[in-house]
Enzyme design. Structure first.
Site, PDB file in Angstrom:
ATOM      1  N   CYS A 220       0.799  -1.234   0.000  1.00 28.04           N
ATOM      2  CA  CYS A 220       0.000   0.000   0.000  1.00 28.04           C
ATOM      3  C   CYS A 220       0.827   1.277   0.000  1.00 28.04           C
ATOM      4  O   CYS A 220       0.281   2.360  -0.193  1.00 28.04           O
ATOM      5  CB  CYS A 220      -0.963   0.003   1.186  1.00 28.04           C
ATOM      6  SG  CYS A 220      -2.151  -1.343   1.126  1.00 28.04           S
TER       7      CYS A 220
ATOM      8  N   HIS B  78      -9.193   3.478  -2.235  1.00 26.10           N
ATOM      9  CA  HIS B  78      -7.799   3.084  -1.997  1.00 26.10           C
ATOM     10  C   HIS B  78      -7.301   2.166  -3.120  1.00 26.10           C
ATOM     11  O   HIS B  78      -7.235   0.957  -2.955  1.00 26.10           O
ATOM     12  CB  HIS B  78      -7.717   2.384  -0.634  1.00 26.10           C
ATOM     13  CG  HIS B  78      -6.371   1.865  -0.257  1.00 26.10           C
ATOM     14  ND1 HIS B  78      -5.194   2.383  -0.761  1.00 26.10           N
ATOM     15  CD2 HIS B  78      -6.004   0.859   0.596  1.00 26.10           C
ATOM     16  CE1 HIS B  78      -4.170   1.715  -0.228  1.00 26.10           C
ATOM     17  NE2 HIS B  78      -4.637   0.784   0.581  1.00 26.10           N
TER      18      HIS B  78
ATOM     19  N   CYS C 168      -0.252   2.400   6.433  1.00 26.46           N
ATOM     20  CA  CYS C 168       0.148   1.071   6.869  1.00 26.46           C
ATOM     21  C   CYS C 168       0.424   0.222   5.636  1.00 26.46           C
ATOM     22  O   CYS C 168       0.018   0.565   4.522  1.00 26.46           O
ATOM     23  CB  CYS C 168      -0.910   0.431   7.751  1.00 26.46           C
ATOM     24  SG  CYS C 168      -2.536   0.248   6.974  1.00 26.46           S
TER      25      CYS C 168
END
Length: 434
Positions: free
Chosen positions: A133, A387, A418
């Site tokens: 991510c 996202h 994260c």
């Protein structure tokens, strides 16, 4: 006397180092916000600066305007827009780094194709990066590193993801010795279960998660209605297949996941998404999305030589490791590391763009660091905006610096997220002021 002073200084340094090693997930101590002491550094010719950045709208995966759009097309849209906006000849680029998570080989072939679709010549090299991510932010760090070490003076950092067209949840070929290591096994825990682990272990209630999600939606809806994203978004004209399989040409010009009608009552009705009796739902988790973003970086001296604008300065970057089963706490440890590298405290930062993978983990990080709520994701975050995994880090940089520009005054901002398998990343940017 000097020997005593030396021992005292060494002990102080040791205590500082031990302080950074302490306060890991098992610790209950929070990073204390110190009185504001920020002093802006003098501009240096060797600074790594952000020249410009653009992003696509973020589409809803599988059912939005980009559900049939390949990632190379999304990436090409932002590459082309950034170069055209600043009137930079594409052959001036020293390198391109593209963050991607779900494409084979981190999308290296797809990204090179996008480069050529954007009119960037073969003489410009390109690499792909996958740090899950944080891939988009890692691309920024990679280009910055190349500038700092003298490999080139200007480069493009990007992130892209088509979650509509990619295969999710396949870890690839892994060792049969997986069961011999708890940490190795924990790398395969579904992300939603890591969210549940954070909520349970650190007492983040369902009500608090839903309230955080509602705030994200409300902030994003307000920002969208005021046109706050207009300067950063590249409208994309593409084709979409309808239910009958017929092609239709559309232009996507705004983020599709924002839900202005969200209420606490509506969120409370949603069932747990990952386990019975859990608190993580579709409403307080990030959305599965499609999108791309690109950020042009340069050495300050090169930007000035070419007459390019300076939107921001990269002041520091940090990546840390945390337990894989509670990977969402990563920003709570990456942010202090990045702040320390920049010589700053929480109070020195105007905006924290913290990725909202899940409300549970975002809330934990905000509370752990004592960050005032009004400084966190003022235009909403991934719960409302979406996202697209490889895109997010680059998208956050674009959103952060555009919002600081709107505010006008010299200020600092942080981008953090994260990372699946147990990491956190953070970067500190300075906006130079209007």
């Amino acid at each position: 006397m000097s020997e005593s002073v030396g021992r005292t200084s060494a002990m102080h340094r040791l205590q500082v180092v031990l302080g950074h090693l302490a306060g890991r997930p098992e610790s209950s101590s929070a990073l204390q916000a110190a009185p504001c002491s920020a002093t802006f550094p003098q501009a240096s010719a060797s600074d790594v600066v952000v020249v410009h950045g653009r992003r696509t709208p973020i589409g809803r995966a599988g059912r939005g305007g980009f559900k049939d759009t390949t990632p190379d097309e999304l990436l090409s849209a932002v590459l082309t827009a950034v170069l055209q906006d600043v009137k930079l000849k594409p052959e001036c680029l020293g390198d391109i780094s593209v963050g991607n998570v779900l494409e084979p080989g981190a999308g290296a072939v797809m990204a090179r194709i996008a480069q050529f679709l954007s009119g960037i010549p073969e003489t410009v090299p390109l690499s792909a990066v996958n740090r899950q991510c944080s891939s988009g932010l890692q691309a920024v760090a990679n280009i910055a590193g190349g500038i700092r070490n003298g490999s080139y003076d200007i480069g493009m950092a990007c992130g892209v993801e088509s979650m509509s067209l990619s295969n999710r949840g396949n870890p690839g070929n892994i060792s049969s010795r997986l069961l011999e290591s708890d940490k190795a096994r924990d790398c395969l825990i579904p992300m939603g279960i890591t969210s549940e682990n954070v909520a349970e272990r650190f007492g983040i209630s369902r009500q608090k998660q839903d309230a955080f999600a509602l705030a994200s939606q409300q902030k994003a809806a307000s920002a969208q209605s005021k046109g706050c994203f207009r300067a950063e978004i590249v409208p994309v004209t593409t084709t979409v297949l309808d239910d009958k399989g017929d092609r239709k040409t559309i232009t996507v010009s705004q983020d599709e996941g924002v839900r202005p009608s969200t209420t606490m009552e509506g969120l409370a009705k949603l069932k747990p998404a990952f386990k019975d009796g859990g608190s993580t739902t579709a409403g307080n988790s990030s959305q599965v999305s499609d999108g791309a973003a690109a950020v042009l970086l340069a050495r300050r001296s090169k930007a000035e030589e070419l007459g390019l604008p300076i939107l921001g300065v990269l002041r520091s970057y940090a990546v840390v490791g945390v337990p894989p089963d509670i990977m969402g706490i990563g920003p709570a440890y990456a942010i202090p590391a990045a702040l320390q590298k920049a010589g700053l405290t929480v109070n020195d930062i105007d905006i924290f763009e913290i990725n909202e993978a899940f409300a549970s983990q975002a809330l934990y990080c905000v509370e752990k660091l004592g960050i005032p709520a009004e400084k966190v994701n003022p235009l909403g975050g991934a719960i409302a905006l979406g996202h697209p995994l490889g895109c997010t880090g680059a998208r956050q940089v674009v959103t952060l610096l555009n919002e600081l520009k709107r505010r006008g005054r010299r200020a600092y901002g942080v981008v953090s997220m994260c990372i699946g398998t147990g990491m956190g990343a953070a970067a500190v940017f300075e906006y130079p002021g209007n």
